[in-house]
Design an enzyme around this catalytic site. Structure first.
Site, short mmCIF file in Angstrom:
data_model
loop_
_atom_site.label_atom_id
_atom_site.label_comp_id
_atom_site.label_asym_id
_atom_site.label_seq_id
_atom_site.Cartn_x
_atom_site.Cartn_y
_atom_site.Cartn_z
CB ALA A 191 65.27 26.05 11.46
CD GLU A 213 64.98 28.81 8.42
OE1 GLU A 213 66.25 27.58 8.41
OE2 GLU A 213 64.77 28.99 7.05
CG HIS A 453 53.32 -8.58 16.58
ND1 HIS A 453 53.31 -8.10 16.79
CD2 HIS A 453 53.18 -8.98 17.89
CE1 HIS A 453 52.28 -7.47 17.72
NE2 HIS A 453 52.19 -8.68 18.47
#
Ligand code: FAD
Ligand code: NAD
Length: 477
Positions: A191, A213, A453
């Site tokens: 993983a 994993e 923004h």
């Protein structure tokens, strides 16, 4: 250049470490050759190495396509778009990937030419006295006498001894990028970055994906808060990540491969149609060094270099995945360029403390500098600002409001020590943090910098403000 040499610089390897070294050396007015042994499935040579041919670029092409497919299926409706009758044309998706790769690798050949570099397809071997023996694809052998040699031979996937790649059922990352059908059951071993990125691709395209994993935790190199958030999203996508799973064998059969592993509960197994082994990569030096090259290799198989990428053999340098450090294309590129500048007698520097890491999953994950645990272990008093994308107008408008930005600054000096992002375009946003940290910027520097923004970058601005409990668009706790 004296007649003693054919070239000022011969670069062995044309990946993200080698081709930038060759181009910069050419820009520096040197006579340069770049030799690359990469062969694609059709047997044709191509520059760009693992990254362009079988790594960064094709994986990002498929991540993008598969994410669009996923969003079309699961997220369009909330935008008021009813998309019925969607169908997946994997052949077209793969054709797009291949076209991008072809045009990008062809572009490298053009860039080398533009910088006056002699580009050769063939296998280079460094002999004593900086003679590079090149065996062409036609078997013809030539010898190039070089004033400087740059070794940039990259890395290869690590295989598991008990389940060697067979190219059919047990495949490496390159194989996993080129599948021509969506496997019903996919098992990914590891993983790490490849496991998570390619596991995400095939999960989004419809595979049942089990990721085994060995470690007990996910993304141990990441900040723990980031790793925990990431785990939630991977599970939501449907990746069945089994931690603490020690793989012990694989048995290919008619109905698929049985992968055996042991975890806290004992012996387990999982059946899969394809198994992707993604347990790391190792430096690639097969056939690279001849008798008397003077270059040493360490216990991990990496070429030994100092902080300037010098090997210790006179005028022989090594860069990229084949040397110590993270196996990342941008680190490879910086080293290649730095060495080409050093050869030309110019100043060069690679800041290994600020190598950004990006994982191109959804949400994306990116970080630079120290994690909270590293800062605390070093005993530094710190302040931390976290800003969730749920409070970002742009992220909300994009319907991508999962995740957050976390900024860690030194409590006394205010210097930014680490930035950790999980969320939309994290890989792009991290660049601002890298730049700020490269200039040893403070949280206040970011606070006093105007951000447009509504943009995602405001989340970094607000995280810097939050470090001093001065966030505007979120409650300061
Ligand atoms: P390589 O790219 O491996 O190139 C080395 C080249 O040298 C190859 O072309 C090889 O054929 C050639 N060569 C080897 N020996 C010889 C010889 N004797 N003579 C001539 N030529 C030789 N990194 C990122 O930063 N971002 C990503 O998103 C990312 N995604 C990845 C996804 C996958 C699936 C994989 C496998 C890797 C990914 N990486 C990513 C890692 C990245 O690909 C490597 O870090 C990078 O390619 C290293 O560059 P390099 O030039 O050192 O080596
Ligand atoms: P990795 O080191 O990222 O992850 C390998 C994982 O496999 C680790 O978590 C490890 O604990 C696990 N593992 C090892 N042996 C195992 C076993 N026997 N059973 C189960 N798990 C086992 O390596 P990778 O994912 O193969 O990637 C290779 C390299 O390519 C990395 O260095 C990475 O930097 C680079 N890469 C980068 C990107 C990116 O920057 N986005 C993407 C892909 C690859």
């Amino acid at each position: 250049m004296s007649d003693q040499f054919d070239y000022d610089v011969v670069v062995i390897g044309g990946g993200p470490a080698g081709y930038p070294a060759a181009i910069r050396a050419g820009q520096n007015g040197l006579k340069v050759a770049c030799v690359d042994a990469w062969q694609n499935r059709d047997g044709k040579g191509a520059f760009g190495g693992t990254c362009l041919n079988a790594g960064c670029i094709p994986s990002k092409a498929l991540l993008e396509s598969s994410e669009l497919w996923h969003r079309a299926q699961h997220e369009f409706a909330v935008h008021g778009i009813q998309a019925s009758g969607l169908s997946l044309d994997l052949a077209a998706m793969q054709k797009r990937r291949a076209t991008i790769v072809r045009s990008m690798t062809g572009g490298i050949a053009a860039l080398l030419k533009g910088a006056g570099v002699t580009a050769m397809f063939g296998r280079g071997k460094l002999l004593a006295g900086r003679v590079v023996e090149v065996t062409g694809q036609d078997g013809k052998v030539t010898q190039l006498r070089a004033r400087h040699v740059v070794l940039a031979s990259g890395s290869e996937p690590t295989a598991l001894k008990f389940m060697p790649f067979d190219g059919q059922q047990i495949i490496d990352s390159w194989g996993a990028l080129e599948l021509d059908a969506v496997p019903k059951r996919l098992c990914v071993i590891g993983a790490g970055v490849i496991g998570l990125e390619l596991g995400s691709v095939w999960r989004r395209l419809g595979s049942e994906v089990v990721v085994l994993e060995a470690l007990e935790s996910l993304l141990p190199a990441a900040d723990a808060q980031l790793a925990a958030e990431a785990g939630k999203h991977f599970r939501k996508l449907g990746l069945d990540i089994r931690l603490g799973a020690k793989v012990s064998g694989a048995q290919p059969g008619k109905d698929g491969v049985t992968v055996r592993y042991t975890d806290a509960k004992g012996e387990q197994s999982v059946m899969a149609d394809k198994v992707v082994v993604a347990v790391g990569r190792r430096p690639y030096t097969a056939g690279l060094l001849g008798e008397g090259s003077g270059v040493s290799i360490d216990a991990h198989g990496s070429i030994v270099v100092d902080e300037h990428c010098a090997t210790g053999a006179e005028n022989v340098w090594a860069v990229g995945d084949v040397v110590r450090g993270p196996m990342l294309a941008h680190k490879a590129k910086e080293e290649g360029v730095a060495v080409a500048d050093r050869i030309a007698g110019k100043y060069a520097h690679v800041n290994y403390a600020l190598v950004p890491a990006v994982i191109y999953t959804a949400p994306e994950i990116a970080w630079v500098g120290q994690t909270e645990a590293q800062v605390r272990a070093a005993g530094a008093a710190c302040k931390i600002g976290v800003f969730p994308f749920a409070a970002s107008g742009r992220a909300r408008a994009m319907e991508s409001s999962a995740g957050f930005v976390k900024l860690i600054a030194d409590a006394a000096s205010d210097e930014i020590l680490g930035v950790h992002i999980i969320g939309p375009m994290a890989g792009e946003l991290i660049a601002e943090a890298v730049l700020a940290m490269e200039f040893r910027g403070s949280a206040e520097d970011l606070q006093r910098t105007m951000h447009a923004h509504p943009t995602l970058s405001e989340a970094l601005h607000e995280a810097a403000l939050a470090a001093d409990k001065r966030a505007i668009d979120n409650l300061n706790r």
